[in-house]
Design a protein around this motif. Structure first.
Motif, PDB file in Angstrom:
ATOM      1  N   LEU A 122       8.699   9.218  -9.323  1.00  0.00           N
ATOM      2  CA  LEU A 122       7.303   8.855  -9.086  1.00  0.00           C
ATOM      3  C   LEU A 122       6.641   8.403 -10.377  1.00  0.00           C
ATOM      4  N   ASN A 156       8.024   3.703   1.899  1.00  0.00           N
ATOM      5  CA  ASN A 156       8.725   4.874   2.443  1.00  0.00           C
ATOM      6  C   ASN A 156      10.180   4.807   2.020  1.00  0.00           C
ATOM      7  N   LYS A 186      -0.882  -0.345  -6.689  1.00  0.00           N
ATOM      8  CA  LYS A 186      -1.618   0.778  -6.106  1.00  0.00           C
ATOM      9  C   LYS A 186      -0.843   1.453  -4.970  1.00  0.00           C
ATOM     10  N   ALA A 187       0.436   1.121  -4.857  1.00  0.00           N
ATOM     11  CA  ALA A 187       1.212   1.644  -3.729  1.00  0.00           C
ATOM     12  C   ALA A 187       1.534   3.122  -3.900  1.00  0.00           C
ATOM     13  N   GLU A 188       1.511   3.820  -2.793  1.00  0.00           N
ATOM     14  CA  GLU A 188       1.966   5.217  -2.772  1.00  0.00           C
ATOM     15  C   GLU A 188       3.466   5.202  -2.494  1.00  0.00           C
ATOM     16  N   LEU A 189       4.233   5.837  -3.354  1.00  0.00           N
ATOM     17  CA  LEU A 189       5.677   5.939  -3.116  1.00  0.00           C
ATOM     18  C   LEU A 189       5.964   7.274  -2.446  1.00  0.00           C
ATOM     19  N   SER A 190       6.385   7.199  -1.200  1.00  0.00           N
ATOM     20  CA  SER A 190       6.706   8.415  -0.456  1.00  0.00           C
ATOM     21  C   SER A 190       8.213   8.605  -0.487  1.00  0.00           C
ATOM     22  N   SER A 240       5.211  -0.296 -11.842  1.00  0.00           N
ATOM     23  CA  SER A 240       4.558  -1.087 -10.811  1.00  0.00           C
ATOM     24  C   SER A 240       3.236  -1.673 -11.304  1.00  0.00           C
ATOM     25  N   GLN A 298       5.189   4.647 -11.079  1.00  0.00           N
ATOM     26  CA  GLN A 298       3.779   4.434 -11.425  1.00  0.00           C
ATOM     27  C   GLN A 298       3.655   3.496 -12.624  1.00  0.00           C
ATOM     28  N   LYS A 306       0.823  -1.208   0.000  1.00  0.00           N
ATOM     29  CA  LYS A 306       0.000   0.000   0.000  1.00  0.00           C
ATOM     30  C   LYS A 306       0.859   1.260   0.000  1.00  0.00           C
ATOM     31  N   LYS A 307       2.019   1.174   0.650  1.00  0.00           N
ATOM     32  CA  LYS A 307       2.869   2.376   0.720  1.00  0.00           C
ATOM     33  C   LYS A 307       4.330   1.956   0.822  1.00  0.00           C
TER      34      LYS A 307
END
Lengths: 113, 213
Positions: A42, A27, A56-60, A49, A46, A24-25
């Motif tokens: 980013l 870091n 659907k992961a958020e890359l922080s 992946s 996108q 999901k995320k």
């Protein structure tokens, strides 16, 4: 600039840690001296992946600054690449020394249970 | 659910770099990773060092370029074995491609393998190749502000060569500014001013290099 390669390495590292679970995320910490641009990274992430468990992961992306230390008075400043590098200390005019800020680290990930 | 990872994404490359280093050590070889922007004089500096090496030391070159084998042909024409890596667009060499090239070069030591990296002051820095030494070539026409503008590559250098010293009279190059920039990011790095054209400084550079290995 090779954010594509970096994005791939981030994805591989995250998927390995996720061990079959949807991600999901992520870091990610990039040192200021590692020469990574956030937006292209980013964008590449996108794209690559898609079709993976990190789709659907958020890359922080956190930028970790390098440290600028005065050899004479010990005054420390962060260097994150946004301002010109100063050879001399802003406080006493002594010599500065730059160190660190080169890491490319996946610190942690968040997965679906 | 949060999972702590704490892993460098460079780990796979670092592991392969270590393997490369061990492979080389087994053959009594060390590698020198040569970094610079395009045209600074990587190939020229390598050629000048090769010419001055004692006969007992074997040497070879792994050439990294986006395209062409121009530099490999130069090295071979001068009498040393060379293998070309073409990245086809890739901006830096990585340990895996160098590992394959080391096998192709098939050199037995004691000796040195020069790895001429892709001409680039940014991308190659993060990627260990299995080298014992990082040699950064700067050149006078590039200007005296390069250490400040590209701190990472200068910070990582074990040895810096300032090439094209014969052009000092013709270029506005403030040596003190350049040296101050180097000192900011790499305090005690040995630095040699050379001219591959005139031969100036090369004897001292080679003597120093040989004292390290």
């Amino acid at each position: 600039m090779h954010e594509g390669t970096i994005a791939q390495s981030v994805l591989t590292t995250a998927l390995a840690a996720a061990d079959g679970r949807p991600v999901k995320k992520i870091n990610f910490r990039a040192g200021a001296m590692a020469g990574i641009e956030k937006e292209p990274l980013l964008h590449f992430f996108q794209e690559i992946s898609k079709g993976t468990l990190a789709e659907k992961a958020e890359l922080s992306v956190e930028t970790a600054p390098a440290k600028l230390t005065c050899v004479s008075c010990g005054h420390q400043d962060n260097y994150d690449g946004s301002k010109p590098l100063s050879v001399t200390c802003q406080v006493c005019g002594g010599e500065n020394s730059l160190a660190g800020g080169k890491e490319l680290f996946v610190e942690s990930i968040e997965v679906a249970k | 659910m949060k999972i702590d990872v704490n892993r460098s994404i460079l780990e796979p490359n670092d592991l392969q770099a270590l393997k490369n280093k061990e492979l080389l050590a087994a053959k009594k070889l060390i590698a020198i990773n040569v970094l610079a922007s395009p045209g600074a004089g990587k190939t020229s500096v390598i050629l000048q060092i090769l010419k001055a090496l004692p006969k007992e030391l074997k040497a070879g070159v792994i050439e990294g370029d986006v395209a062409s084998s121009i530099d490999t042909e130069k090295i071979k024409a001068a009498g040393w074995p060379a293998v070309q890596i073409n990245t086809g667009g890739g901006c830096h060499l990585e340990a895996e491609m160098v590992g394959k090239a080391i096998a192709k070069l098939d050199l037995e030591g004691p000796g040195i393998i020069f790895i001429e990296n892709i001409g680039n002051l940014i991308c190659p820095v993060e990627f260990a190749l299995g080298e014992a030494l990082r040699l950064v070539v700067a050149s006078v026409p590039e200007g005296d502000d390069k250490p400040i503008k590209y701190p990472a590559v200068f910070a990582d250098a074990d040895l810096i060569v300032l090439n094209k010293a014969d052009l000092f009279p013709y270029i506005d190059f403030n040596k003190d500014k350049f040296l101050a920039g180097v000192k900011l990011v790499n305090k005690n790095v040995p630095l040699f001013e050379v001219s591959c054209k005139s031969g100036e400084g090369l004897k001292e550079l080679v003597a120093f290099l040989l004292s390290l290995i």
